[in-house]
Design an enzyme around this catalytic site. Structure first.
Site, PDB file in Angstrom:
ATOM      1  N   LYS A   6       0.704  -1.360   0.486  1.00 55.36           N
ATOM      2  CA  LYS A   6       0.270   0.217  -0.489  1.00 55.36           C
ATOM      3  C   LYS A   6       0.828   1.191   0.050  1.00 55.36           C
ATOM      4  O   LYS A   6      -0.115   2.174  -0.342  1.00 55.36           O
ATOM      5  CB  LYS A   6      -0.751  -0.127   1.495  1.00 55.36           C
ATOM      6  CG  LYS A   6      -1.996  -0.872   0.736  1.00 55.36           C
ATOM      7  CD  LYS A   6      -3.195  -0.604   2.131  1.00 55.36           C
ATOM      8  CE  LYS A   6      -4.253  -1.834   1.810  1.00 55.36           C
ATOM      9  NZ  LYS A   6      -5.541  -1.328   3.148  1.00 55.36           N
ATOM     10  N   LYS A  55      -5.707 -11.089  -6.164  1.00 55.00           N
ATOM     11  CA  LYS A  55      -6.883 -11.011  -5.900  1.00 55.00           C
ATOM     12  C   LYS A  55      -8.116 -10.402  -5.646  1.00 55.00           C
ATOM     13  O   LYS A  55      -7.523  -8.994  -6.091  1.00 55.00           O
ATOM     14  CB  LYS A  55      -6.898 -10.813  -3.740  1.00 55.00           C
ATOM     15  CG  LYS A  55      -6.453  -9.705  -3.212  1.00 55.00           C
ATOM     16  CD  LYS A  55      -6.270 -10.247  -1.982  1.00 55.00           C
ATOM     17  CE  LYS A  55      -5.963  -8.079  -0.988  1.00 55.00           C
ATOM     18  NZ  LYS A  55      -6.353  -8.550   0.277  1.00 55.00           N
ATOM     19  N   LYS A  59     -11.584  -4.480  -3.023  1.00 51.49           N
ATOM     20  CA  LYS A  59     -12.342  -3.004  -2.553  1.00 51.49           C
ATOM     21  C   LYS A  59     -10.987  -1.871  -3.339  1.00 51.49           C
ATOM     22  O   LYS A  59     -12.379  -1.099  -4.437  1.00 51.49           O
ATOM     23  CB  LYS A  59     -11.905  -2.987  -1.594  1.00 51.49           C
ATOM     24  CG  LYS A  59     -13.244  -3.611  -0.762  1.00 51.49           C
ATOM     25  CD  LYS A  59     -13.161  -3.082   0.394  1.00 51.49           C
ATOM     26  CE  LYS A  59     -13.877  -3.894   1.310  1.00 51.49           C
ATOM     27  NZ  LYS A  59     -13.573  -4.195   2.889  1.00 51.49           N
TER      28      LYS A  59
HETATM   29  P1  TYM Z   1     -11.383  -6.158   4.519  1.00 52.13           P
HETATM   30  O1  TYM Z   1     -11.969  -5.325   4.946  1.00 52.13           O
HETATM   31  O2  TYM Z   1      -9.846  -6.119   4.101  1.00 52.13           O
HETATM   32  O3  TYM Z   1     -11.559  -8.092   4.246  1.00 52.13           O
HETATM   33  C1  TYM Z   1     -12.857  -8.366   5.356  1.00 52.13           C
HETATM   34  C2  TYM Z   1     -12.212 -10.198   5.225  1.00 52.13           C
HETATM   35  O4  TYM Z   1     -12.610 -10.371   3.439  1.00 52.13           O
HETATM   36  C3  TYM Z   1     -11.279 -11.142   3.218  1.00 52.13           C
HETATM   37  N1  TYM Z   1     -11.022 -10.731   1.234  1.00 52.13           N
HETATM   38  C4  TYM Z   1     -11.144 -12.079   0.908  1.00 52.13           C
HETATM   39  N2  TYM Z   1     -10.797 -13.300   0.780  1.00 52.13           N
HETATM   40  C5  TYM Z   1     -10.889 -14.183   0.117  1.00 52.13           C
HETATM   41  N3  TYM Z   1     -10.746 -13.829  -1.245  1.00 52.13           N
HETATM   42  C6  TYM Z   1     -10.701 -12.065  -1.069  1.00 52.13           C
HETATM   43  N4  TYM Z   1     -10.078 -11.511  -2.406  1.00 52.13           N
HETATM   44  C7  TYM Z   1     -10.537 -11.434  -0.165  1.00 52.13           C
HETATM   45  N5  TYM Z   1     -10.492 -10.096   0.246  1.00 52.13           N
HETATM   46  C8  TYM Z   1     -11.132 -10.122   1.408  1.00 52.13           C
HETATM   47  C9  TYM Z   1     -10.357 -10.510   4.191  1.00 52.13           C
HETATM   48  O5  TYM Z   1      -9.370 -11.813   4.386  1.00 52.13           O
HETATM   49  C10 TYM Z   1     -11.002 -10.697   5.642  1.00 52.13           C
HETATM   50  O6  TYM Z   1     -10.881 -11.677   6.447  1.00 52.13           O
HETATM   51  N6  TYM Z   1      -7.541  -5.651   8.675  1.00 52.13           N
HETATM   52  C11 TYM Z   1      -8.396  -5.732   8.328  1.00 52.13           C
HETATM   53  C12 TYM Z   1      -9.879  -5.865   9.279  1.00 52.13           C
HETATM   54  C13 TYM Z   1      -9.575  -5.868  10.935  1.00 52.13           C
HETATM   55  C14 TYM Z   1      -9.261  -7.641  11.549  1.00 52.13           C
HETATM   56  C15 TYM Z   1      -9.478  -7.085  12.905  1.00 52.13           C
HETATM   57  C16 TYM Z   1      -9.868  -8.828  10.616  1.00 52.13           C
HETATM   58  C17 TYM Z   1      -9.271  -5.510  11.252  1.00 52.13           C
HETATM   59  N7  TYM Z   1      -9.180  -5.563  12.358  1.00 52.13           N
HETATM   60  C18 TYM Z   1      -9.617  -7.826  13.958  1.00 52.13           C
HETATM   61  C19 TYM Z   1      -9.738  -9.280  11.925  1.00 52.13           C
HETATM   62  C20 TYM Z   1      -9.578  -9.426  12.729  1.00 52.13           C
HETATM   63  C21 TYM Z   1      -9.378  -6.012   7.008  1.00 52.13           C
HETATM   64  O7  TYM Z   1      -8.636  -4.910   5.903  1.00 52.13           O
HETATM   65  O8  TYM Z   1     -10.297  -7.110   6.144  1.00 52.13           O
END
Ligand code: TYM
Length: 338
Positions: A116, A197, A200
């Site tokens: 990023k 992958k 967003k």
């Molecule tokens: P975020 O918002 O990017 O994504 C949310 C969840 O979706 C999963 N994900 C995917 N899984 C499969 N294929 C994909 N292409 C794909 N894109 C996203 C992510 O792995 C995630 O599980 N940092 C985290 C949010 C967070 C969090 C936490 C998670 C903040 N605090 C504590 C667990 C525990 C995030 O940005 O997820």
């Protein structure tokens, strides 16, 4: 009778754009399926969304939309706690304390930070610090399990390292959490490019992602345009050339919950990728239609959504405040008398 001790689950999702099929299949669907089994906390991590430039109005709207979407996907307030991160101040406080024991080098090594920040003249301190806030999210709830997609595994591993370091520096018993990665669907790939992958970041690139609110026609179009290859074999495969077909099959597998063998035999007599795409598009539409209906109902009842979120924040505050106070005492801070 002794009260059963259930293992605690914590996970989060950023309100940073339309929730796509990757988020749903890699994370949310699994949260919904297992919400009765454990003591679950699911958090809309609005503070994490601030680590990159944001439009305030959009952040506000997206936070409400994501909250409604999580309930629409099937999270039930009687079974799990859904809340907004910034409603529970312990997360920011906890992150500060954990910052003070986290070596800078650990953060500089994070792949997502490197990706990023690449090519940017200026990035926020928050972007570097992002995984410490995530560690606070998890550790404040004594979570044993953190269900996430593959891309978040490194961050959960860092939370483990932070817990271990804290426990060894102080006389403490922070729970060391485990990442729980789904066997299928942990990495849903872009439909336009199955080597990256679904994300967003590119969700406004046409044909990259399927948003959970996309119209049926749009879904059908995106799947029809999905990159496959020049062959016609409909089989699960790890070969790079077959990444597009494998991605479609994996999406089909997570939604239908069928086995690989069942799916391959179902398509054994197919006339080519057109047949596969038609079925994939049908099952996605069937899966998303009830979600869209429920989402629209919730978005039209602002009071109900607010009530659900405020009761979630209350429960989250209770649990995290107790752990934060314990942490503060452990490190020598004076707790206020009340
Ligand atoms: P975020 O918002 O990017 O994504 C949310 C969840 O979706 C999963 N994900 C995917 N899984 C499969 N294929 C994909 N292409 C794909 N894109 C996203 C992510 O792995 C995630 O599980 N940092 C985290 C949010 C967070 C969090 C936490 C998670 C903040 N605090 C504590 C667990 C525990 C995030 O940005 O997820």
């Amino acid at each position: 009778m002794a009260k059963e001790i259930r293992s605690r689950v914590f996970s989060g999702i950023q309100p940073s754009g339309n929730v796509h099929l990757g988020n749903y299949l890699g994370a949310i669907k699994g949260w919904v399926q297992r919400q009765s089994e454990k003591d679950n906390f699911f958090c809309i991590v609005d503070l994490h969304a601030l680590t990159v430039p944001n439009d305030p109005k959009q952040l506000n709207t997206q936070t409400r939309e994501l909250s409604a979407m999580l309930f629409a996907c099937g999270l039930e307030p009687e079974k799990c706690t859904v809340f907004i991160q910034s409603h529970v101040a312990c997360h920011s406080e906890g992150a500060w304390i954990l910052n003070c024991i986290t070596p800078l080098g650990w953060l500089e090594r994070m792949t997502q930070y490197k990706d990023k920040s690449k090519g940017k003249n200026s990035i926020s301190t928050g972007l570097l610090d992002y995984p410490v806030l995530m560690a606070a999210d998890i550790l404040l709830y004594d979570a044993n399990e953190v269900p996430v997609g593959e891309d978040q595994k490194q961050h959960v591993e860092l939370a483990r390292d932070i817990a271990l370091r804290f426990n060894s520096l102080y006389d403490s018993d922070l729970i060391v959490p485990e990442p729980v990665i789904p066997a299928v669907g942990a990495r849903v790939m872009g439909l336009d490019n199955p080597l990256v992958k679904m994300s967003k970041t590119y969700s406004n690139v046409r044909g990259h992602a399927i948003g959970l609110l996309d119209e049926d026609k749009e879904i059908d179009r995106s799947i029809k345009r999905a990159v496959t290859d020049s062959g016609n074999e409909i089989r699960f495969s790890d070969a790079i050339e077959s990444a597009g077909v494998n991605n479609l099959l994996s999406i089909y597998r997570v939604i239908t919950q069928k086995t690989e063998i069942e799916i391959e035999s179902e398509f054994a007599n197919a006339r080519g990728y057109g047949d596969l795409k038609k079925r994939v598009s049908e099952v996605i539409i069937e899966e998303l239609n009830p979600i869209k209906d429920k989402y629209n109902r919730l978005m039209s009842d602002v009071g109900e959504l607010d009530r659900l979120l405020s009761s979630g924040a209350q429960k989250a505050e209770e649990i995290s405040r107790a752990r934060l106070n314990k942490i503060k005492q452990t490190i020598g801070l004076v707790l206020p008398k009340n």
